[in-house]
Design an enzyme around this catalytic site. Structure first.
Site, PDB file in Angstrom:
ATOM      1  N   CYS A   1      33.819  25.474  43.753  1.00 35.05           N
ATOM      2  CA  CYS A   1      33.766  24.133  44.346  1.00 35.05           C
ATOM      3  C   CYS A   1      35.150  23.472  44.320  1.00 35.05           C
ATOM      4  O   CYS A   1      35.989  23.812  43.484  1.00 35.05           O
ATOM      5  CB  CYS A   1      32.800  23.258  43.571  1.00 35.05           C
ATOM      6  SG  CYS A   1      31.147  23.935  43.489  1.00 35.05           S
TER       7      CYS A   1
ATOM      8  N   ARG B   1      39.181  28.962  47.817  1.00 35.11           N
ATOM      9  CA  ARG B   1      38.472  29.145  46.555  1.00 35.11           C
ATOM     10  C   ARG B   1      37.025  29.593  46.779  1.00 35.11           C
ATOM     11  O   ARG B   1      36.360  29.996  45.844  1.00 35.11           O
ATOM     12  CB  ARG B   1      38.493  27.839  45.747  1.00 35.11           C
ATOM     13  CG  ARG B   1      39.902  27.390  45.433  1.00 35.11           C
ATOM     14  CD  ARG B   1      39.900  26.087  44.703  1.00 35.11           C
ATOM     15  NE  ARG B   1      39.485  26.264  43.322  1.00 35.11           N
ATOM     16  CZ  ARG B   1      40.310  26.405  42.303  1.00 35.11           C
ATOM     17  NH1 ARG B   1      41.598  26.362  42.504  1.00 35.11           N
ATOM     18  NH2 ARG B   1      39.860  26.557  41.084  1.00 35.11           N
TER      19      ARG B   1
ATOM     20  N   TRP C   1      30.098  25.503  46.261  1.00 37.39           N
ATOM     21  CA  TRP C   1      29.688  26.911  46.149  1.00 37.39           C
ATOM     22  C   TRP C   1      28.392  26.848  45.352  1.00 37.39           C
ATOM     23  O   TRP C   1      28.394  26.504  44.166  1.00 37.39           O
ATOM     24  CB  TRP C   1      30.758  27.705  45.410  1.00 37.39           C
ATOM     25  CG  TRP C   1      30.588  29.187  45.454  1.00 37.39           C
ATOM     26  CD1 TRP C   1      30.987  30.038  46.444  1.00 37.39           C
ATOM     27  CD2 TRP C   1      30.006  30.014  44.442  1.00 37.39           C
ATOM     28  NE1 TRP C   1      30.682  31.335  46.111  1.00 37.39           N
ATOM     29  CE2 TRP C   1      30.075  31.347  44.891  1.00 37.39           C
ATOM     30  CE3 TRP C   1      29.417  29.770  43.193  1.00 37.39           C
ATOM     31  CZ2 TRP C   1      29.591  32.423  44.143  1.00 37.39           C
ATOM     32  CZ3 TRP C   1      28.937  30.838  42.459  1.00 37.39           C
ATOM     33  CH2 TRP C   1      29.032  32.152  42.944  1.00 37.39           C
TER      34      TRP C   1
ATOM     35  N   ASN D   1      32.430  19.124  40.233  1.00 34.36           N
ATOM     36  CA  ASN D   1      32.606  20.560  39.973  1.00 34.36           C
ATOM     37  C   ASN D   1      32.134  20.818  38.551  1.00 34.36           C
ATOM     38  O   ASN D   1      32.381  20.003  37.665  1.00 34.36           O
ATOM     39  CB  ASN D   1      34.080  20.966  40.045  1.00 34.36           C
ATOM     40  CG  ASN D   1      34.609  20.989  41.457  1.00 34.36           C
ATOM     41  OD1 ASN D   1      33.859  20.767  42.405  1.00 34.36           O
ATOM     42  ND2 ASN D   1      35.895  21.244  41.594  1.00 34.36           N
ATOM     43  N   GLY D   2      31.527  21.983  38.335  1.00 32.77           N
ATOM     44  CA  GLY D   2      31.076  22.327  36.985  1.00 32.77           C
ATOM     45  C   GLY D   2      29.560  22.374  36.920  1.00 32.77           C
ATOM     46  O   GLY D   2      28.874  22.361  37.958  1.00 32.77           O
TER      47      GLY D   2
ATOM     48  N   GLU E   1      40.683  49.709  40.174  1.00 29.97           N
ATOM     49  CA  GLU E   1      41.181  48.528  40.881  1.00 29.97           C
ATOM     50  C   GLU E   1      41.231  48.795  42.392  1.00 29.97           C
ATOM     51  O   GLU E   1      40.869  47.922  43.194  1.00 29.97           O
ATOM     52  CB  GLU E   1      42.564  48.132  40.322  1.00 29.97           C
ATOM     53  CG  GLU E   1      43.273  47.008  41.052  1.00 29.97           C
ATOM     54  CD  GLU E   1      42.491  45.704  41.146  1.00 29.97           C
ATOM     55  OE1 GLU E   1      41.468  45.546  40.467  1.00 29.97           O
ATOM     56  OE2 GLU E   1      42.901  44.848  41.956  1.00 29.97           O
TER      57      GLU E   1
ATOM     58  N   LYS F   1      39.226  46.657  45.276  1.00 31.38           N
ATOM     59  CA  LYS F   1      39.874  46.056  46.457  1.00 31.38           C
ATOM     60  C   LYS F   1      39.126  46.458  47.727  1.00 31.38           C
ATOM     61  O   LYS F   1      38.894  45.640  48.612  1.00 31.38           O
ATOM     62  CB  LYS F   1      41.336  46.497  46.593  1.00 31.38           C
ATOM     63  CG  LYS F   1      42.362  45.862  45.689  1.00 31.38           C
ATOM     64  CD  LYS F   1      42.622  44.398  45.891  1.00 31.38           C
ATOM     65  CE  LYS F   1      41.697  43.512  45.120  1.00 31.38           C
ATOM     66  NZ  LYS F   1      41.957  43.208  43.756  1.00 31.38           N
TER      67      LYS F   1
ATOM     68  N   GLU G   1      35.552  44.739  47.834  1.00 36.09           N
ATOM     69  CA  GLU G   1      35.463  43.302  48.106  1.00 36.09           C
ATOM     70  C   GLU G   1      36.014  42.920  49.478  1.00 36.09           C
ATOM     71  O   GLU G   1      35.533  41.955  50.069  1.00 36.09           O
ATOM     72  CB  GLU G   1      36.064  42.449  46.986  1.00 36.09           C
ATOM     73  CG  GLU G   1      37.528  42.599  46.741  1.00 36.09           C
ATOM     74  CD  GLU G   1      38.021  41.730  45.570  1.00 36.09           C
ATOM     75  OE1 GLU G   1      37.374  40.746  45.201  1.00 36.09           O
ATOM     76  OE2 GLU G   1      39.096  42.060  45.040  1.00 36.09           O
TER      77      GLU G   1
ATOM     78  N   HIS H   1      29.188  66.073  35.350  1.00 36.33           N
ATOM     79  CA  HIS H   1      28.110  65.617  34.457  1.00 36.33           C
ATOM     80  C   HIS H   1      27.107  64.737  35.183  1.00 36.33           C
ATOM     81  O   HIS H   1      26.352  64.021  34.531  1.00 36.33           O
ATOM     82  CB  HIS H   1      28.708  64.886  33.251  1.00 36.33           C
ATOM     83  CG  HIS H   1      29.542  65.776  32.385  1.00 36.33           C
ATOM     84  ND1 HIS H   1      29.002  66.785  31.619  1.00 36.33           N
ATOM     85  CD2 HIS H   1      30.887  65.852  32.214  1.00 36.33           C
ATOM     86  CE1 HIS H   1      29.973  67.428  30.986  1.00 36.33           C
ATOM     87  NE2 HIS H   1      31.132  66.885  31.341  1.00 36.33           N
TER      88      HIS H   1
ATOM     89  N   LYS I   1      37.468  32.534  44.872  1.00 38.44           N
ATOM     90  CA  LYS I   1      38.750  32.900  44.259  1.00 38.44           C
ATOM     91  C   LYS I   1      38.712  32.697  42.744  1.00 38.44           C
ATOM     92  O   LYS I   1      39.190  33.529  41.988  1.00 38.44           O
ATOM     93  CB  LYS I   1      39.870  32.060  44.879  1.00 38.44           C
ATOM     94  CG  LYS I   1      41.256  32.326  44.298  1.00 38.44           C
ATOM     95  CD  LYS I   1      41.738  33.718  44.640  1.00 38.44           C
ATOM     96  CE  LYS I   1      43.103  34.047  44.062  1.00 38.44           C
ATOM     97  NZ  LYS I   1      43.332  35.509  44.058  1.00 38.44           N
TER      98      LYS I   1
HETATM   99  C1  AGP Z   1      40.021  40.111  42.352  1.00 43.13           C
HETATM  100  O1  AGP Z   1      40.324  40.711  43.571  1.00 43.13           O
HETATM  101  C2  AGP Z   1      38.741  39.455  42.283  1.00 43.13           C
HETATM  102  N1  AGP Z   1      38.551  38.512  43.307  1.00 43.13           N
HETATM  103  C3  AGP Z   1      38.204  39.049  40.922  1.00 43.13           C
HETATM  104  O2  AGP Z   1      37.763  40.219  40.340  1.00 43.13           O
HETATM  105  C4  AGP Z   1      39.140  38.313  39.934  1.00 43.13           C
HETATM  106  O3  AGP Z   1      40.159  39.162  39.525  1.00 43.13           O
HETATM  107  C5  AGP Z   1      38.314  37.825  38.718  1.00 43.13           C
HETATM  108  O4  AGP Z   1      37.348  36.925  39.153  1.00 43.13           O
HETATM  109  C6  AGP Z   1      39.159  37.222  37.623  1.00 43.13           C
HETATM  110  O5  AGP Z   1      39.827  36.076  38.063  1.00 43.13           O
HETATM  111  P1  AGP Z   1      40.984  35.443  37.199  1.00 43.13           P
HETATM  112  O6  AGP Z   1      42.081  36.461  37.143  1.00 43.13           O
HETATM  113  O7  AGP Z   1      41.368  34.203  37.924  1.00 43.13           O
HETATM  114  O8  AGP Z   1      40.444  35.177  35.831  1.00 43.13           O
END
Ligand code: AGP
Length: 594
Positions: free
Chosen positions: A2, A26, A72, A98-99, A466, A470, A473, A489, A589
């Site tokens: 949010c 975000r 959100w 927010n929160g 990682e 990528k 997502e 296995h 984000k």
């Molecule tokens: C990364 O591509 C992601 N969108 C997500 O996994 C992100 O890294 C995770 O939410 C942690 O965020 P932060 O580094 O702001 O704590």
């Protein structure tokens, strides 16, 4: 997640919409604004993108104060009813939040008993009604706000207007909120990027602060009464300039080299590199690295780096597991929390657990004004600059560089004569973005695929995780990572002629073993893509469906050279599939709820 914007000044409708657009990155699923027009509060809310909201907000109003929000959904579906702002029953108060108000059901029950009715499923609406409840008891606006926040449990950043007042009210607890002033105009925001072009400094609100701002003054209160907050300079650089790039994701990947240079410059300054000088680490027996998503993958590699450089027992945890897991933590434990935003709720909760146990806490954080950055015992900034795309790229590479420096600093404290910057300098010398044409060709092949496997051992496995994230997502491809040795296995049963298996093999010592595992997949029909930093002779190369090369570095920051091609490949698959890589579906984000 949010986002909040509040404004006092000319054309609040324009300023609020512009601020909300800056917060779009975000992640959100509805948006709204409230404007105080004369003695009325006008509400505009829309489901979906901000352009839907733009269509219903008048181009020009005579309002001079307002609040806006991107939501959100947490409590209740994303629709216009649940979208913020929320209003009190008498329509005097409009608030954005927010929160999460953890005790909202109890507050709701109490207010129900006094005859209050609720129109939305949100926790936020209870705050608007609580303000009304106290005001109707005869308290003025600021006292009503004080009483309201005292009754709340949970996290909140609040932006509030009242139809009988020209003030913007605010309160903060465990959710970011900032204020800025320019002449007699005031802006409130949950992210300082809203202040770019508006002010040169900003007020960082701390937990427990509430208050009001008007054209004439800003007044802050804490639980002891009126208090002072010193403004900080606003320095955001050119983060929002896409230059010739189409998306922030690709622009940010290509920011990586500059980020590495910034890291070398910053940690090249003695006092920045001596951050642990005042702490005695001789009693530390174990180190736990904690993060979420991409930051967790950086933790996996960071733990390997620390062990390699110091021999200290280092393990990594996903923050949401660290919080509730069965762990041994004490004052001989160091907990290293890695986070781009510094606002991730799971990581902040993990920090609280570490702190309660008496552990020494370290932050590896990008956003230097973030909650995590301020709370840890020692924070190491990663100097990546603002990261807008949901998919973290330059921040990951920068986290690895700073984790490497951190490991070097600990090693120097324990064994002297170690240059903590040596590996990063070597990386910078060798750094390039690789053969992008090769990456684009592979992206073209993979776009139609939904059976993608990645395998590796050691650091290669961590980078494969990682790379896989990528691609998942930004391209919505069902890709999974396994330890190369685990193939036989179980998951070999999944391999068929439609499968692509990417073999990460950039460690000479185990190159042969890892490639052998790939052969097992090839024998079952899988198409094998080799990812390596070594040259192969032609006959060996023929074994593979495709080969992606990177440079060989010879230290643990090989991981940075290894991830860049996969960030670029993920980007091009996403774009080829017509997906906006900056804003993948369902994601935010900064994940500020647990
Ligand atoms: C990364 O591509 C992601 N969108 C997500 O996994 C992100 O890294 C995770 O939410 C942690 O965020 P932060 O580094 O702001 O704590």
């Amino acid at each position: 997640m949010c986002g909040i914007v509040g404004f006092i000044g000319k054309s609040p409708e324009k300023v609020l919409l512009d601020g909300l657009k800056r917060l779009e990155y975000r992640g959100y699923d509805s948006a709204g604004i409230a404007l105080k027009n004369g003695d009325d509060i006008e509400l505009f809310k829309a489901k979906g993108e901000i352009r839907n909201l733009e269509k219903i907000v008048p181009d020009k109003t005579s309002a001079e104060i307002g609040v806006g929000h991107t939501r959100w959904a947490t409590h209740g579906k994303p629709d216009e009813i649940n979208a913020h702002p929320h209003v009190s029953s008498d329509k005097k108060w409009a608030i954005v939040h927010n929160g999460i108000i953890e005790n909202y059901l109890a507050i709701k029950a109490k207010l129900n008993a006094f005859g209050y009715e609720f129109y939305s499923e949100t926790d936020t609406e209870t705050v608007a009604k609580l303000l009304e409840y106290y005001q109707k008891k005869g308290y003025d606006e600021i006292t009503s706000l004080n009483k309201t926040v005292n009754a709340l449990k949970g996290s909140y950043a609040l932006g509030i207007i009242n139809k009988n007042s020209d003030c913007l009210y605010f309160a903060k607890n465990k959710s970011p909120l900032f204020l800025a002033k320019s002449g007699d105009e005031i802006m409130l925001a949950s992210d300082i990027i809203c202040f770019k072009g508006f002010a040169k400094e900003y007020y960082p609100l701390v937990d427990g602060i509430f208050g009001f701002a008007s054209k004439e003054k800003i007044v802050f209160y804490d639980n002891l009464g009126e208090t002072e907050i010193k403004p900080l300079p606003l320095d955001l650089g050119e983060y929002d300039n896409l230059n010739t790039y189409k998306h922030f994701m690709i622009k940010e990947i290509y920011d990586t080299k500059t980020a590495i240079k910034n890291i070398i410059e910053y940690y090249g300054v003695k006092e920045n590199c001596d951050r642990l000088a005042d702490y005695d680490l001789s009693e530390i027996t174990k180190v736990k690295f904690v993060g979420c998503g991409t930051a967790y993958h950086a933790c996996l590699l960071g733990a390997n780096m620390l062990f390699e450089k110091t021999g200290i027992d280092a393990t990594s945890y996903v923050a949401s597991e660290f919080r509730y897991g069965n762990l041994s933590l004490d004052n001989k434990t160091m907990v290293v929390l890695v986070s781009q935003s510094g606002e991730t709720a799971d990581t902040l909760a993990a920090f609280e657990r570490a702190k309660e146990s008496g552990a020494f806490t370290v932050g590896i954080v990008n956003v230097e004004y973030s909650t995590l950055s301020k709370k840890v015992d020692v924070s190491f900034p990663i100097k990546a600059g603002v990261e807008i795309a949901v998919a973290s790229t330059k921040a990951f590479s920068s986290q690895l560089c700073v984790l490497n420096i951190f490991a070097g600093i600990v090693a120097r404290k324990l064994f002297k004569s170690v240059d903590p910057l040596a590996d990063v300098r070597a990386l910078y010398e060798k750094f390039d973005y690789g053969n992008v044409n090769d990456f684009k060709l592979l992206a073209d092949v993979l776009r139609y695929n939904d059976k993608l496997f990645m395998i590796g051992r050691g650091d290669d496995y961590c980078v494969a995780q990682e790379a896989c994230l990528k691609i998942k997502e930004t391209s919505y491809i069902n890709s999974n990572t396994y330890y190369a040795g685990e193939l036989k296995h179980g998951f070999l049963a999944l391999i068929d002629e439609q499968s692509y298996v990417v073999v990460f093999a950039t460690n000479k010592e185990i190159f042969g073993k890892t490639v052998c595992n790939a052969e097992e997949a090839k024998a079952r029909g899988g198409k094998i893509i080799l990812f390596t930093c070594f040259d192969l002779d032609a006959s060996d190369a023929d074994n593979f469906y495709y080969i992606i090369k990177t440079k060989e570095l010879g230290n643990s920051l090989q991981a940075v050279l290894n991830i860049i091609p996969w960030q670029i490949i993920a980007y091009y698959i996403s774009v080829n599939k017509g997906i906006n890589p900056d804003k993948p579906r369902n994601l935010a984000k900064s994940v500020t709820v647990e």
